[in-house]
Design a protein around this motif. Structure first.
Motif, PDB file in Angstrom:
ATOM      1  N   CYS A 103       1.080  -1.370  -0.065  1.00  0.00           N
ATOM      2  CA  CYS A 103       0.159   0.099  -0.083  1.00  0.00           C
ATOM      3  C   CYS A 103       1.424   1.265  -0.241  1.00  0.00           C
ATOM      4  CB  CYS A 103      -1.405  -0.034   1.127  1.00  0.00           C
ATOM      5  SG  CYS A 103      -2.024  -0.949   0.813  1.00  0.00           S
ATOM      6  N   THR A 104       2.049   1.219  -0.217  1.00  0.00           N
ATOM      7  CA  THR A 104       2.974   1.951   0.161  1.00  0.00           C
ATOM      8  C   THR A 104       2.924   2.714  -1.457  1.00  0.00           C
ATOM      9  OG1 THR A 104       5.158   0.632  -0.830  1.00  0.00           O
ATOM     10  CG2 THR A 104       4.159   1.145   1.487  1.00  0.00           C
ATOM     11  N   LYS A 105       3.138   4.087  -1.294  1.00  0.00           N
ATOM     12  CA  LYS A 105       3.531   4.467  -2.837  1.00  0.00           C
ATOM     13  C   LYS A 105       3.748   4.269  -3.773  1.00  0.00           C
ATOM     14  CE  LYS A 105       3.384   9.866  -3.899  1.00  0.00           C
ATOM     15  NZ  LYS A 105       2.854  11.194  -3.834  1.00  0.00           N
ATOM     16  N   VAL A 106       3.715   3.996  -4.964  1.00  0.00           N
ATOM     17  CA  VAL A 106       4.217   3.235  -5.636  1.00  0.00           C
ATOM     18  C   VAL A 106       5.486   4.200  -6.298  1.00  0.00           C
ATOM     19  CG1 VAL A 106       4.338   2.780  -8.288  1.00  0.00           C
ATOM     20  CG2 VAL A 106       2.102   2.781  -6.601  1.00  0.00           C
ATOM     21  N   PHE A 107       5.087   5.504  -6.328  1.00  0.00           N
ATOM     22  CA  PHE A 107       6.221   6.791  -7.225  1.00  0.00           C
ATOM     23  C   PHE A 107       7.243   6.817  -6.275  1.00  0.00           C
ATOM     24  CE2 PHE A 107       4.524   6.217 -11.495  1.00  0.00           C
ATOM     25  CZ  PHE A 107       3.256   6.019 -11.190  1.00  0.00           C
ATOM     26  N   ALA A 108       7.474   6.348  -4.857  1.00  0.00           N
ATOM     27  CA  ALA A 108       8.128   6.786  -3.768  1.00  0.00           C
ATOM     28  C   ALA A 108       9.884   6.682  -4.478  1.00  0.00           C
ATOM     29  CB  ALA A 108       7.851   6.392  -2.845  1.00  0.00           C
ATOM     30  N   GLN A 109      10.016   5.925  -5.141  1.00  0.00           N
ATOM     31  CA  GLN A 109      10.697   4.943  -5.438  1.00  0.00           C
ATOM     32  C   GLN A 109      10.823   5.001  -6.957  1.00  0.00           C
ATOM     33  OE1 GLN A 109      12.188   1.595  -3.436  1.00  0.00           O
ATOM     34  NE2 GLN A 109      12.780   2.706  -1.117  1.00  0.00           N
ATOM     35  N   ASP A 110      12.276   5.424  -7.197  1.00  0.00           N
ATOM     36  CA  ASP A 110      12.272   4.987  -9.028  1.00  0.00           C
ATOM     37  C   ASP A 110      11.949   3.956  -9.601  1.00  0.00           C
ATOM     38  OD1 ASP A 110      13.663   6.741 -11.720  1.00  0.00           O
ATOM     39  OD2 ASP A 110      11.837   5.536 -11.461  1.00  0.00           O
ATOM     40  N   VAL A 111      11.777   2.624  -8.822  1.00  0.00           N
ATOM     41  CA  VAL A 111      10.756   1.201  -9.225  1.00  0.00           C
ATOM     42  C   VAL A 111      11.231   0.948 -10.928  1.00  0.00           C
ATOM     43  CG1 VAL A 111      10.212   1.073  -7.180  1.00  0.00           C
ATOM     44  CG2 VAL A 111       8.510   1.514  -8.675  1.00  0.00           C
ATOM     45  N   PHE A 112      10.686   2.406 -12.012  1.00  0.00           N
ATOM     46  CA  PHE A 112      10.661   1.832 -13.381  1.00  0.00           C
ATOM     47  C   PHE A 112      11.091   1.868 -14.554  1.00  0.00           C
ATOM     48  CE2 PHE A 112       6.069   2.701 -11.288  1.00  0.00           C
ATOM     49  CZ  PHE A 112       5.124   1.451 -12.047  1.00  0.00           C
ATOM     50  N   LEU A 113      11.752   0.922 -14.839  1.00  0.00           N
ATOM     51  CA  LEU A 113      13.222   0.859 -15.689  1.00  0.00           C
ATOM     52  C   LEU A 113      13.133   1.789 -17.034  1.00  0.00           C
ATOM     53  CD1 LEU A 113      14.644  -2.872 -14.602  1.00  0.00           C
ATOM     54  CD2 LEU A 113      14.714   0.090 -13.488  1.00  0.00           C
ATOM     55  N   PRO A 114      13.870   2.165 -17.300  1.00  0.00           N
ATOM     56  CA  PRO A 114      13.340   2.504 -18.942  1.00  0.00           C
ATOM     57  C   PRO A 114      13.169   1.144 -19.923  1.00  0.00           C
ATOM     58  CG  PRO A 114      15.397   3.709 -17.678  1.00  0.00           C
ATOM     59  CD  PRO A 114      15.004   2.147 -16.909  1.00  0.00           C
ATOM     60  N   TYR A 115      12.511   1.271 -20.981  1.00  0.00           N
ATOM     61  CA  TYR A 115      12.421   0.798 -21.809  1.00  0.00           C
ATOM     62  C   TYR A 115      12.417   0.592 -22.927  1.00  0.00           C
ATOM     63  CZ  TYR A 115       9.866  -0.570 -26.019  1.00  0.00           C
ATOM     64  OH  TYR A 115       9.408  -1.453 -26.935  1.00  0.00           O
ATOM     65  N   ILE A 116      13.392  -0.460 -22.589  1.00  0.00           N
ATOM     66  CA  ILE A 116      13.942  -1.586 -23.645  1.00  0.00           C
ATOM     67  C   ILE A 116      13.325  -2.337 -24.643  1.00  0.00           C
ATOM     68  CG2 ILE A 116      16.068  -3.285 -23.947  1.00  0.00           C
ATOM     69  CD1 ILE A 116      16.496  -2.595 -20.660  1.00  0.00           C
ATOM     70  N   PRO A 117      13.548  -2.336 -25.635  1.00  0.00           N
ATOM     71  CA  PRO A 117      12.359  -2.915 -27.028  1.00  0.00           C
ATOM     72  C   PRO A 117      13.401  -4.194 -26.988  1.00  0.00           C
ATOM     73  CG  PRO A 117      13.582  -1.222 -28.033  1.00  0.00           C
ATOM     74  CD  PRO A 117      14.338  -0.916 -26.605  1.00  0.00           C
ATOM     75  N   GLN A 118      12.222  -5.501 -27.757  1.00  0.00           N
ATOM     76  CA  GLN A 118      12.224  -6.984 -27.329  1.00  0.00           C
ATOM     77  C   GLN A 118      13.341  -6.814 -28.866  1.00  0.00           C
ATOM     78  OE1 GLN A 118      11.528  -9.590 -25.153  1.00  0.00           O
ATOM     79  NE2 GLN A 118      11.217  -7.197 -23.481  1.00  0.00           N
ATOM     80  N   GLU A 119      13.796  -7.787 -28.441  1.00  0.00           N
ATOM     81  CA  GLU A 119      14.409  -8.945 -30.400  1.00  0.00           C
ATOM     82  C   GLU A 119      12.988  -8.692 -31.744  1.00  0.00           C
ATOM     83  OE1 GLU A 119      16.516 -12.211 -31.496  1.00  0.00           O
ATOM     84  OE2 GLU A 119      16.601 -12.594 -30.167  1.00  0.00           O
ATOM     85  N   ASN A 120      13.316  -7.693 -32.313  1.00  0.00           N
ATOM     86  CA  ASN A 120      12.156  -7.963 -33.490  1.00  0.00           C
ATOM     87  C   ASN A 120      11.534  -6.673 -33.186  1.00  0.00           C
ATOM     88  OD1 ASN A 120      14.331  -9.926 -35.284  1.00  0.00           O
ATOM     89  ND2 ASN A 120      13.177 -11.665 -34.118  1.00  0.00           N
ATOM     90  N   GLU A 121      10.929  -6.095 -32.157  1.00  0.00           N
ATOM     91  CA  GLU A 121      10.542  -4.862 -31.967  1.00  0.00           C
ATOM     92  C   GLU A 121      10.745  -3.608 -32.462  1.00  0.00           C
ATOM     93  OE1 GLU A 121       7.499  -3.602 -28.081  1.00  0.00           O
ATOM     94  OE2 GLU A 121       9.096  -4.691 -27.819  1.00  0.00           O
ATOM     95  N   ILE A 122       9.849  -2.924 -33.180  1.00  0.00           N
ATOM     96  CA  ILE A 122       9.903  -2.274 -34.181  1.00  0.00           C
ATOM     97  C   ILE A 122       9.186  -0.546 -33.000  1.00  0.00           C
ATOM     98  CG2 ILE A 122       9.408  -0.333 -36.076  1.00  0.00           C
ATOM     99  CD1 ILE A 122       9.842  -3.293 -37.047  1.00  0.00           C
ATOM    100  N   ILE A 123      10.279   0.517 -33.173  1.00  0.00           N
ATOM    101  CA  ILE A 123       8.937   1.837 -31.756  1.00  0.00           C
ATOM    102  C   ILE A 123       8.654   2.333 -33.176  1.00  0.00           C
ATOM    103  CG2 ILE A 123       9.780   3.417 -30.906  1.00  0.00           C
ATOM    104  CD1 ILE A 123      11.981   1.872 -28.677  1.00  0.00           C
ATOM    105  N   PHE A 124       7.689   2.519 -33.566  1.00  0.00           N
ATOM    106  CA  PHE A 124       6.889   2.968 -34.271  1.00  0.00           C
ATOM    107  C   PHE A 124       6.754   5.032 -33.905  1.00  0.00           C
ATOM    108  CE2 PHE A 124       5.278  -0.276 -35.611  1.00  0.00           C
ATOM    109  CZ  PHE A 124       5.296  -0.451 -36.950  1.00  0.00           C
TER     110      PHE A 124
END
Length: 598
Positions: free
Chosen positions: A19-40
């Motif tokens: 129940c703690t604040k989700v954003f109290a710490q920087d728990v979200f990692l930068p987005y990393i594309p999967q193999e063969n994944e294309i960013i549009f």
């Protein structure tokens, strides 16, 4: 990279279980594309606030959900279980780091995710850069949010849409004897073929997945069967000025499969018909926009020719947002003593308006002259026009802040000279001194809510004496309706003062709509009918959003649905509705489906 993804997965699970604040710490990692994944598409936007509070977000303090103008707000489970926002923004529901659905307002906050909510410029950014399946990264250090639309995004969206339709198809196969699902199944088979192509050809994933979504949408349009004895309605502001225009609108409505219309008849303190009651009180006899003819008579006559029932949409205690001093014949210009007042301006010499309701002016439900005037007006409509129904809107006090706000009592309405004097005679106390949480505050709330209930009871008896159905627009959250608008609709239901409720569900999200539907169902009498007021078209939601909410209404066995409103019922919505849900699919001798008339 795999270890990093696994770490992210377990961190997100941990966030969902605490129940703690989700954003109290920087728990979200930068987005990393999967193999063969294309960013549009990749786009970042500044976050205005995470889990706003009145003290931390001053610009949003007086708005629902504490979301201010042009703000982008992130709501986590620490904020609560829903966003409490209004219909003037848009929202994206995120589970883990993937957008799982889009909504319009007051979204449920997932326990292992969050909601992105935007108004104004932020709303525009969300609409242009976020879709179902988008990957989301929150950077708390720089207070930014980044959305990625990738090849996986399109595949995710297509698979989700196909699954939704398949689940709906299975439901109707199990619950509807003689259900004709041939066309739906054919569309789904073709959609799955394109999913396979998208999975094999990453360079053309977007093209194939988009085609799969298109076919799944076609399947969704045909999946809900026609239901004969279901109210299919629409609210209409009658901005048409001759019989030919009205006939044309009614022809389109009839072809759309709609069998009930809710005509805005008394609104902004004026009537669309020449009223003897308004003339008696010295008010504007008829809205000048309709001068020279009686549109209500035409609407009712022509609708009945087409087998369409007519309900009077009646904006009870609301008299518009034009200052009384701009016209000497406005209701509050003639009768300033009828005005409603907040606690914070109870002794003001200026007639106040509700900032949170389009700067609108309201009249006092406690004043017996107000109730007598409105009763006479409804009686005139019943006697002269004999409509099929009366639909009471604004049957409440103006909106106040929620009780958890420090200035809740100051924002409350009803502090009129008449009400204060009558309350003091009964309880030997001026309600201006009542404080939330104390006994006298309880009596003060009960007094004001009782005045609204008294009017509902009287109008219900009047309508029924003429064989006319009586319904009311309510706010689906029972406690919030009572705390902030003095609308005690559970009382109306269990005392049989009303025939049905027509709550507006101010969302594009079917899960949120279902939650609101269940709130009403839990608190109403079985004798009170429930018609789902769908706001999807007004909020410019997708065709699929509309169909999914109709499906929700069917699953809860509601008595029908009403679309808000005709001005926003564009041809694409009509096309989807008449594919099946508003028009029966008949079987020819070969067993194949074809569309029939109502």
């Amino acid at each position: 990279m795999l270890k990093k993804k696994i770490l992210q997965f377990f961190i997100l699970i941990l966030c969902g279980l605490t129940c703690t604040k989700v954003f109290a710490q920087d728990v979200f990692l930068p987005y990393i594309p999967q193999e063969n994944e294309i960013i549009f598409n990749q786009s970042a936007y500044n976050i205005s606030v995470i889990d706003p509070q009145a003290s931390t977000n001053i610009s949003g303090a007086n708005y629902p959900g504490l979301r201010g103008a042009n703000q982008l707000v992130v709501y986590t489970p620490s904020f609560g279980y829903r966003t409490n926002t209004n219909e003037f923004g848009t929202e994206a529901i995120v589970t883990g780091d993937i957008v799982t659905s889009l909504s319009g307002a007051d979204s449920l906050i997932p326990p292992n995710g969050f909601v992105i909510s935007g108004h104004g410029r932020a709303k525009k950014w969300i609409n242009e850069n976020i879709m179902v399946g988008s990957k989301i990264y929150i950077d708390t250090e720089n207070n930014t949010i980044t959305s990625y639309i990738t090849s996986d995004t399109f595949l995710f969206g297509a698979r989700e849409r196909i699954k939704e339709v398949q689940d709906m198809l299975n439901y109707y196969r199990q619950t509807t004897p003689g259900y004709n699902y041939r066309r739906t199944e054919q569309h789904l088979m073709r959609a799955n073929d394109f999913i396979e192509k998208a999975e094999r050809d990453s360079e053309n994933t977007q093209k194939y997945a988009t085609k799969a979504i298109e076919l799944a949408d076609n399947a969704m349009a045909s999946v809900i069967p026609f239901k004969q004895y279901e109210l299919k309605g629409v609210w209409i502001r009658p901005t048409y000025h001759n019989i030919e225009e009205i006939q044309s609108v009614l022809d389109r409505i009839a072809e759309s499969g709609i069998n009930n219309i809710f005509i805005e008849t008394y609104y902004h303190g004026q009537t669309i018909f020449p009223s003897k009651t308004m003339e008696k009180y010295g008010f504007i006899t008829q809205n000048p926009e309709y001068a020279g003819f009686d549109p209500l008579r035409i609407w009712i006559t022509e609708a009945h020719k087409r087998g369409i029932k007519v309900h009077i949409w009646f904006e009870t205690f609301y008299v518009g947002n034009k200052p009384p001093e701009t016209n000497p014949n406005y209701i509050l210009a003639k009768k300033p003593e009828w005005s409603n007042y907040q606690k914070k301006n109870a002794d003001s010499e200026t007639i106040p308006y509700s900032v949170s309701e389009h700067n609108g002016y309201f009249i006092d439900p406690a004043n017996p002259e107000v109730q007598e005037f409105l009763y006479e007006l409804v009686s005139e409509i019943c006697l002269r026009y004999k409509p099929d129904g009366i639909n009471l809107d604004y049957i409440r006090y103006p909106q106040s802040l929620a009780p958890n706000y420090s200035n809740y009592d100051l924002s409350n309405w009803g502090y009129t000279k008449y009400a204060r004097e009558e309350f003091q005679k009964i309880y030997n106390s001026d309600p201006i001194d009542a404080v939330p949480g104390e006994v006298m505050w309880y009596y003060w709330k009960m007094y004001r809510a009782g005045k609204v209930t008294d009017f509902v009871k009287k109008v219900g008896q009047l309508a029924r004496s003429h064989g006319i159905t009586i319904t009311a627009v309510i706010f689906p959250n029972l406690q919030m309706a009572y705390d902030t608008k003095l609308q005690d609709w559970k009382n109306w239901s269990y005392n049989n003062y009303i025939d049905g409720f027509t709550p507006l569900f101010l969302t594009c999200d079917d899960k949120t709509a279902m939650n609101l539907m269940s709130n009403v169902l839990r608190n109403k009498s079985p004798n009170t009918k429930l018609y789902a007021g769908l706001f999807v078209t007004f909020m410019k939601g997708s065709d699929a959003d509309l169909i999914k909410q109709i499906h929700a209404a069917r699953k809860y066995s509601l008595n029908g649905l009403i679309i808000f409103d005709y001005a926003h019922l564009s041809d694409n919505y009509v096309s989807v509705l008449t594919e099946s849900v508003f028009r029966p699919i008949l079987r020819d001798v070969s067993g194949r489906g074809r569309r029939g008339r109502r």
